[in-house]
Design a protein around this motif. Structure first.
Motif, PDB file in Angstrom:
ATOM      1  N   LEU A   1       0.634  -0.713  -0.140  1.00 30.46           N
ATOM      2  CA  LEU A   1       0.112   0.133   0.036  1.00 30.46           C
ATOM      3  C   LEU A   1       0.629   1.185  -0.017  1.00 30.46           C
ATOM      4  N   THR A   2       1.959   1.314   0.933  1.00 38.12           N
ATOM      5  CA  THR A   2       3.082   2.536   0.065  1.00 38.12           C
ATOM      6  C   THR A   2       3.173   2.989  -1.023  1.00 38.12           C
ATOM      7  N   ALA A   3       3.357   2.206  -1.975  1.00 39.91           N
ATOM      8  CA  ALA A   3       4.342   1.778  -2.826  1.00 39.91           C
ATOM      9  C   ALA A   3       3.318   2.630  -4.166  1.00 39.91           C
ATOM     10  N   PRO A   4       1.968   2.732  -4.358  1.00 41.36           N
ATOM     11  CA  PRO A   4       2.137   3.777  -5.325  1.00 41.36           C
ATOM     12  C   PRO A   4       2.061   5.394  -4.101  1.00 41.36           C
ATOM     13  N   PHE A   5       2.443   5.496  -3.374  1.00 42.70           N
ATOM     14  CA  PHE A   5       2.571   7.342  -2.673  1.00 42.70           C
ATOM     15  C   PHE A   5       3.985   7.591  -2.219  1.00 42.70           C
ATOM     16  N   ALA A   6       4.604   5.867  -2.857  1.00 41.44           N
ATOM     17  CA  ALA A   6       5.654   6.032  -2.805  1.00 41.44           C
ATOM     18  C   ALA A   6       6.513   7.095  -3.810  1.00 41.44           C
ATOM     19  N   ALA A   7       5.870   6.164  -4.807  1.00 41.62           N
ATOM     20  CA  ALA A   7       5.685   6.675  -6.319  1.00 41.62           C
ATOM     21  C   ALA A   7       5.774   8.054  -6.428  1.00 41.62           C
ATOM     22  N   ALA A   8       4.400   8.654  -5.997  1.00 44.95           N
ATOM     23  CA  ALA A   8       4.005   9.515  -6.054  1.00 44.95           C
ATOM     24  C   ALA A   8       4.818  11.080  -5.205  1.00 44.95           C
ATOM     25  N   LEU A   9       5.971  10.788  -3.958  1.00 45.57           N
ATOM     26  CA  LEU A   9       6.288  11.361  -3.199  1.00 45.57           C
ATOM     27  C   LEU A   9       8.044  11.095  -4.208  1.00 45.57           C
ATOM     28  N   MET A  10       8.263   9.978  -4.807  1.00 45.46           N
ATOM     29  CA  MET A  10       9.711  10.735  -5.738  1.00 45.46           C
ATOM     30  C   MET A  10       9.625  11.405  -6.308  1.00 45.46           C
ATOM     31  N   GLU A  11       8.528  11.401  -6.801  1.00 45.12           N
ATOM     32  CA  GLU A  11       7.531  12.663  -8.281  1.00 45.12           C
ATOM     33  C   GLU A  11       7.834  13.759  -7.729  1.00 45.12           C
ATOM     34  N   ARG A  12       7.258  14.518  -6.498  1.00 47.45           N
ATOM     35  CA  ARG A  12       7.486  15.329  -5.855  1.00 47.45           C
ATOM     36  C   ARG A  12       8.965  15.589  -4.844  1.00 47.45           C
ATOM     37  N   PHE A  13       9.218  14.953  -3.951  1.00 43.68           N
ATOM     38  CA  PHE A  13      10.571  15.225  -3.632  1.00 43.68           C
ATOM     39  C   PHE A  13      11.978  14.751  -3.752  1.00 43.68           C
ATOM     40  N   GLY A  14      11.660  13.765  -5.227  1.00 49.87           N
ATOM     41  CA  GLY A  14      13.017  13.547  -5.003  1.00 49.87           C
ATOM     42  C   GLY A  14      13.322  12.066  -5.163  1.00 49.87           C
ATOM     43  N   ILE A  15      13.456  10.910  -5.205  1.00 50.39           N
ATOM     44  CA  ILE A  15      13.885  10.013  -5.325  1.00 50.39           C
ATOM     45  C   ILE A  15      15.553   9.669  -4.176  1.00 50.39           C
ATOM     46  N   ARG A  16      16.262  10.239  -4.339  1.00 48.22           N
ATOM     47  CA  ARG A  16      17.330  10.051  -3.109  1.00 48.22           C
ATOM     48  C   ARG A  16      16.806  10.247  -2.059  1.00 48.22           C
ATOM     49  N   ARG A  17      15.767  11.170  -1.576  1.00 45.52           N
ATOM     50  CA  ARG A  17      15.477  12.053  -0.759  1.00 45.52           C
ATOM     51  C   ARG A  17      14.636  10.666   0.082  1.00 45.52           C
TER      52      ARG A  17
END
Length: 427
Positions: free
Chosen positions: A62-78
């Protein structure tokens, strides 16, 4: 020096992502070797311990789609750095627990959120941004990172549990996740434009896609809403739910206890599970190569059908010693373990365009939902019946049904239509 300069930065990013996935995968190897030690020390039933595993698996998805969206907003590295810190903290703090609710909170919730942020949606994001050609192959290699982590950690963790107890294993996993953080902060990059290059195989640079307004949660939920209008999404999600049930939920969690029921020692059973990880590396990379060349729907149909056939014969293969027939099963199941990932990622990209990584996050959530149900129900079946036989037969039948779902996707191969909101997001 000349050779180093000619290496495209995309390959270096993929290498760092691979190492990060291996570091996080250490925790994925722990449930099977810790079920019996936790049961013996605390007296918790296998059903209770399996509940913690199920919550972890569910949040992992369940975290995966939100994490993918977070990577779009805050960056993969962070996002990846914070995820590794969560895995390290959640695994390390388990050494202080005394009650089952603490196991659920740490092992289930905290580590579930951390590993979920580095799930296969992370792989889809990396390949989508950094690669145009060789996407299928790189997806296979990165997916195999989880298998490599299992291969590296399983025998070590089994020996640590046997010699020094489960706490030593938990601290080892915590340390492994922690040491990867500096590498991620140093070398992982969000987009090729940061280094002044194009994606591997791209003819011209593609600028980063504008971040959708409203935050990561709105982006993830919007992608789910739009994808749910496409029948192919439900076929992919249904098949992947069965995939999770028959891998992480069943074999990954209960193979070692099942082998122990037949007199096999836990280190030996853990070594067999590690061999699954070894052959999985080969199978997943080969699947990525095939995905670049064949119809992904056909590949999924074959993978699920063959997996179902192998599970139906598994109950008669268990024994106190390792027989050749069990080795054949381990080899075959390893080759098929997550070979389903590259074609599933490719189909999400085909149907949903630029929204593919986030949509795949939801498809992967169904994978972990199936894994969570399987982990708990299998533990309850074992408590009630005293053996795992029925669980293997049910899983075999489900895998064959997943093959049928995959072949139904052939009807959507031509004349593909995408709902307007998805098309706009892709544009």
């Amino acid at each position: 020096m000349f050779f180093v300069k000619r290496i495209h930065p995309a390959w270096l990013v993929a290498a760092v992502a691979f190492v990060a996935l291996v570091g996080a995968a250490g925790f994925r190897a722990t449930p099977g070797v810790m079920l019996h030690p936790l049961h013996e020390e605390f007296g918790w039933s296998l059903g209770t311990i399996s509940l913690a595993v199920s919550i972890n698996l569910l949040l992992f998805g369940l975290t995966a789609p939100f994490a993918a969206a977070l990577m779009e907003r805050f960056g993969i590295r962070r996002v990846v750095a914070y995820a590794l810190l969560l895995v390290s903290a959640g695994s390390g703090l388990t050494v202080f627990m005394r009650h089952s609710w603490e196991l659920i909170a740490l092992w289930g919730v905290l580590v579930g959120l951390g590993t979920g942020s580095m799930a296969l949606a992370f792989v889809a994001t990396i390949t989508g941004r950094w690669f145009v050609t060789r996407r299928g192959l790189v997806t296979g290699v990165l997916t195999a990172g989880g298998a490599a982590g299992q291969l590296v950690f399983l025998p070590l963790l089994a020996l640590l549990v046997d010699a020094r107890g489960w706490r030593a294993a938990a601290l080892t996993v915590a340390g492994a996740a922690l040491v990867v953080v500096p590498l991620v902060l140093w070398r992982l990059r969000d987009h090729p434009s940061e280094l002044g290059v194009t994606a591997y195989g791209a003819e011209s640079d593609t600028p980063p896609a504008p971040v959708a307004p409203g935050g990561a949660a709105r982006r993830a939920l919007g992608a789910l809403r739009d994808a749910s209008r496409v029948p192919a999404f439900w076929l992919l999600a249904g098949g992947f739910a069965i995939c999770g049930a028959t891998t992480n939920g069943l074999i990954g969690t209960h193979f070692i206890p099942a082998a122990h029921d037949h007199g096999m020692t836990e280190p030996v059973a853990a070594s067999l599970l590690a061999l699954i990880g070894l052959f999985d590396i080969v199978g997943t990379i080969a699947s990525g190569w095939l995905t670049d060349r064949m119809d992904s729907r056909i590949l999924l149909g074959w993978y699920y059908a063959l997996r179902g056939a192998s599970l139906l014969v598994l109950p008669v293969l268990f024994a106190a010693t390792v027989r050749p027939s069990m080795v054949v099963f381990i080899l075959f199941y390893g080759l098929d373990w997550v070979a389903t990932v590259p074609p599933t990622v490719a189909l999400c990209r085909e149907y949903f365009g630029a929204s593919g990584p986030v949509v795949f996050g939801w498809v992967f959530a169904s994978h972990q939902f199936g894994a969570a149900i399987a982990a708990t129900t299998t533990g309850l079946l074992r408590d009630r019946l005293g053996n795992y036989d029925l669980a293997w037969y049910i899983a075999g039948g489900l895998s064959i049904s997943a093959a049928a779902l995959s072949l139904l996707l052939l009807r959507t191969r031509r004349g593909l239509t995408v709902p307007a909101p998805v098309a706009v997001a892709a544009a």
